[in-house]
Design a protein around this motif. Structure first.
Motif, short mmCIF file in Angstrom:
data_model
loop_
_atom_site.label_atom_id
_atom_site.label_comp_id
_atom_site.label_asym_id
_atom_site.label_seq_id
_atom_site.Cartn_x
_atom_site.Cartn_y
_atom_site.Cartn_z
N ARG A 23 0.85 -1.21 0.00
CA ARG A 23 0.00 0.00 0.00
C ARG A 23 0.87 1.24 0.00
O ARG A 23 0.68 2.17 -0.78
CB ARG A 23 -0.90 0.00 1.23
N GLY A 24 1.86 1.24 0.90
CA GLY A 24 2.76 2.40 0.99
C GLY A 24 3.72 2.49 -0.18
O GLY A 24 4.36 3.52 -0.39
N ALA A 25 3.82 1.41 -0.96
CA ALA A 25 4.73 1.42 -2.12
C ALA A 25 4.12 2.16 -3.29
O ALA A 25 4.83 2.78 -4.09
CB ALA A 25 5.04 -0.02 -2.54
N ALA A 26 2.77 2.13 -3.41
CA ALA A 26 2.13 2.69 -4.61
C ALA A 26 2.57 4.15 -4.89
O ALA A 26 3.00 4.46 -6.01
CB ALA A 26 0.61 2.57 -4.50
N PRO A 27 2.52 5.03 -3.87
CA PRO A 27 2.87 6.44 -4.16
C PRO A 27 4.32 6.66 -4.57
O PRO A 27 4.66 7.72 -5.09
CB PRO A 27 2.56 7.14 -2.83
N LEU A 28 5.18 5.67 -4.36
CA LEU A 28 6.57 5.84 -4.79
C LEU A 28 6.64 5.98 -6.31
O LEU A 28 7.52 6.63 -6.85
CB LEU A 28 7.42 4.65 -4.34
N LEU A 29 5.68 5.39 -7.02
CA LEU A 29 5.72 5.35 -8.49
C LEU A 29 5.51 6.72 -9.13
O LEU A 29 5.85 6.91 -10.28
CB LEU A 29 4.69 4.35 -9.02
N CYS A 30 4.92 7.68 -8.39
CA CYS A 30 4.88 9.04 -8.92
C CYS A 30 5.42 10.03 -7.89
O CYS A 30 6.43 10.68 -8.13
CB CYS A 30 3.48 9.45 -9.38
N ALA A 31 4.78 10.13 -6.73
CA ALA A 31 5.25 11.10 -5.72
C ALA A 31 6.71 10.82 -5.35
O ALA A 31 7.51 11.75 -5.17
CB ALA A 31 4.37 11.03 -4.48
N GLY A 32 7.08 9.55 -5.25
CA GLY A 32 8.46 9.19 -4.88
C GLY A 32 9.44 9.58 -5.96
O GLY A 32 10.38 10.35 -5.72
N ILE A 33 9.22 9.10 -7.18
CA ILE A 33 10.21 9.35 -8.24
C ILE A 33 10.27 10.83 -8.62
O ILE A 33 11.34 11.35 -8.96
CB ILE A 33 9.96 8.44 -9.47
N THR A 34 9.15 11.53 -8.54
CA THR A 34 9.14 12.95 -8.94
C THR A 34 10.00 13.80 -8.00
O THR A 34 10.55 14.83 -8.40
CB THR A 34 7.69 13.48 -8.96
N THR A 35 10.12 13.38 -6.77
CA THR A 35 10.96 14.13 -5.83
C THR A 35 12.38 13.54 -5.78
O THR A 35 13.35 14.26 -5.60
CB THR A 35 10.30 14.17 -4.44
N TRP A 36 12.50 12.24 -6.01
CA TRP A 36 13.82 11.59 -6.03
C TRP A 36 14.68 12.15 -7.17
O TRP A 36 15.88 12.43 -7.00
CB TRP A 36 13.63 10.09 -6.21
N SER A 37 14.07 12.30 -8.35
CA SER A 37 14.85 12.68 -9.53
C SER A 37 15.56 14.04 -9.34
O SER A 37 16.77 14.14 -9.58
CB SER A 37 13.96 12.67 -10.78
N PRO A 38 14.87 15.10 -8.89
CA PRO A 38 15.61 16.35 -8.65
C PRO A 38 16.61 16.24 -7.49
O PRO A 38 17.68 16.86 -7.54
CB PRO A 38 14.51 17.38 -8.35
N LEU A 39 16.30 15.46 -6.47
CA LEU A 39 17.26 15.30 -5.37
C LEU A 39 18.57 14.72 -5.90
O LEU A 39 19.67 15.13 -5.52
CB LEU A 39 16.70 14.39 -4.27
N ARG A 40 18.46 13.77 -6.83
CA ARG A 40 19.66 13.14 -7.40
C ARG A 40 20.32 14.06 -8.41
O ARG A 40 21.54 14.19 -8.42
CB ARG A 40 19.28 11.81 -8.06
N HIS A 41 19.51 14.69 -9.26
CA HIS A 41 20.09 15.54 -10.31
C HIS A 41 20.90 16.68 -9.68
O HIS A 41 21.97 17.02 -10.18
CB HIS A 41 18.99 16.10 -11.21
N TRP A 42 20.38 17.27 -8.60
CA TRP A 42 21.10 18.38 -7.95
C TRP A 42 22.01 17.87 -6.83
O TRP A 42 22.44 18.64 -5.98
CB TRP A 42 20.12 19.46 -7.49
N LYS A 43 22.28 16.55 -6.85
CA LYS A 43 23.32 15.93 -6.02
C LYS A 43 23.16 16.21 -4.52
O LYS A 43 24.12 16.59 -3.82
CB LYS A 43 24.71 16.38 -6.49
N VAL A 44 21.95 16.04 -4.05
CA VAL A 44 21.71 16.20 -2.61
C VAL A 44 22.32 15.03 -1.87
O VAL A 44 22.20 13.88 -2.29
CB VAL A 44 20.19 16.30 -2.35
N GLY A 45 23.02 15.33 -0.80
CA GLY A 45 23.67 14.29 0.01
C GLY A 45 23.90 14.80 1.42
O GLY A 45 23.27 15.77 1.86
N GLU A 46 24.82 14.12 2.10
CA GLU A 46 25.16 14.45 3.47
C GLU A 46 25.45 15.96 3.60
O GLU A 46 26.27 16.50 2.85
CB GLU A 46 26.41 13.65 3.85
N GLY A 47 24.73 16.64 4.50
CA GLY A 47 25.02 18.06 4.75
C GLY A 47 24.31 19.03 3.83
O GLY A 47 24.36 20.24 4.06
N SER A 48 23.64 18.54 2.77
CA SER A 48 22.90 19.47 1.90
C SER A 48 21.77 20.10 2.70
O SER A 48 21.22 19.49 3.63
CB SER A 48 22.26 18.74 0.72
#
Ligand code: NAP
Ligand code: ZN
Length: 350
Positions: free
Chosen positions: A153-178
């Motif tokens: 049930r909790g996995a379903a929203p990862l397919l849009c809400a999850g990936i839509t926020t993951w992609s910019p976090l990765r593209h702008w290289k968010v990591g430790e201390g960001s």
């Protein structure tokens, strides 16, 4: 083996969703047939059905946060077997040969990716219908695996809400201390918080809703800024490397720009359209700041996000509903009254 499928559809603009039967295509050699178990409810479903973005066609069966089990695989399918737990997001196909597709960025396909619903299949020219239904047929290239122990049930929203926020976090290289800020605590916003936190960032929430502060802190936010309070906005100056703005409607971006750090970026994922009021370029120029946009994420990146969530025990906070409650759920979503994603239990269709 054309299949009769049950679902819920909008039959006209701004009309309530109603039960609707339709036919899915015969599976092609590379297709996976999926019995849908859960389907997340995204604000984009409302935008599409209300024709906020133009181009709506009816009947429209919304839903692009799909979790299910594989019921059948075509002859050439190699990644999946009957019984596998799988997910499908906002796209079901793309051209597969443009420069975006070659980089695994199918969401930016130069010919336009094929959307899960309210679109036309690029091979047979028939309309696509989404996850508010009991079965879907999708080429294996656009299906992802759901980690073993993840709650479905909790996995379903990862397919849009999850990936839509993951992609910019990765593209702008968010990591430790960001330092990351999220605007709006809804479906996308709550996933942005969880994912940014798990990547090691310090996270701030901008919200119009004072009542969401305690939840925001539980989700991992260090600071909450009430965006309607000028003094709080001014006090947040020069801080954020990345702001993810999930607000679905036009709003003034100017107060957020001074809160970006030098060279920071505000990425819009929520609102599509012209800005109003105009954006003042002066603080952008004087602080080498950017305003950007981003749409969902590629398939490889979606699998990466699913695996990351599996490893870190991350799923969405969901309110599970029966499909008969969908119209009430949409009304509540329009009032920002959801904690923090509705997910339809598709068993309720039977
Ligand atoms: P949601 O659950 O309704 O959350 C939106 C949040 O924005 C609300 O909880 C509220 O947060 C804030 N908000 C709502 N109306 C506002 C207004 N008029 N002014 C200021 N803040 C407002 O929506 P969602 O499902 O997360 O989707 C958010 C947006 O992203 C939608 O427009 C959706 O279509 C879009 N989207 C884009 C992509 C993409 O690929 N770019 C993918 C999926 C969805 P507070 O109460 O905290 O202020
Ligand atoms: Zn969505």
């Amino acid at each position: 083996m054309a299949m009769n499928v049950k679902g819920y559809a909008a039959l006209a603009v701004k009309e309530p969703l109603v039960p609707h039967s339709f036919v899915r295509r015969d599976p092609r050699e590379d297709d996976v047939v999926i019995d849908i178990l859960f389907s997340g409810v995204c604000h984009s479903d409302i935008h599409n059905a209300f024709n906020d973005w133009g181009g709506a066609t009816y009947p429209m069966v919304p839903g692009h946060e799909i979790i299910g089990r594989v019921a059948y695989v075509g002859k050439s399918v190699s990644k999946f077997s009957v019984g596998d737990r799988v997910g499908v997001g906002c796209m079901v196909d793309s051209c597969q040969h443009c420069s975006a597709c070659e980089q695994g960025l199918e969401q930016y396909c130069e010919e336009g990716s094929t959307l899960t619903y309210n679109d036309i299949d690029r091979h047979d020219g028939l309309p696509t219908y989404g996850g508010y239904s009991d079965r879907i047929v999708v080429t294996e290239k656009f299906v992802v695996k759901v980690p073993e122990t993840m709650d479905l049930r909790g996995a379903a929203p990862l397919l849009c809400a999850g990936i839509t926020t993951w992609s910019p976090l990765r593209h702008w290289k968010v990591g430790e201390g960001s330092k990351v800020a999220v605007v709006g605590l809804g479906g996308l916003g709550h996933m942005a918080i969880k994912l940014a936190k798990a990547l090691g960032a310090e996270v701030t929430l901008f919200t119009r809703s004072p009542g969401k502060e305690a939840d925001a802190r539980r989700l991992g936010v260090g600071h909450v800024v009430l965006s309607t309070d000028d003094a709080q906005m001014k006090a947040a100056a020069n801080q954020f490397d990345l702001i993810i703005d999930t607000v679905p409607y036009v709003h003034d971006l100017n107060p957020y720009i001074p809160t970006l750090a030098l060279s920071g970026t505000l990425v819009l994922v929520g609102y599509l359209g012209s800005l109003d009021p105009f954006l003042n370029s002066t603080p952008l120029i004087l602080g080498r700041k950017s305003v950007a946009g981003s749409v969902i994420g590629g398939i490889a990146e979606t699998q990466e996000m699913m695996d990351f969530c599996g490893k870190h025990g991350i799923t969405a906070d969901v309110e599970v509903i029966n499909i008969q409650e969908i119209n009430t759920a949409w009304k509540r979503m329009l009032k920002s009254d959801v904690k923090y994603r509705f997910v339809i239990d598709i068993a309720s269709l039977k």
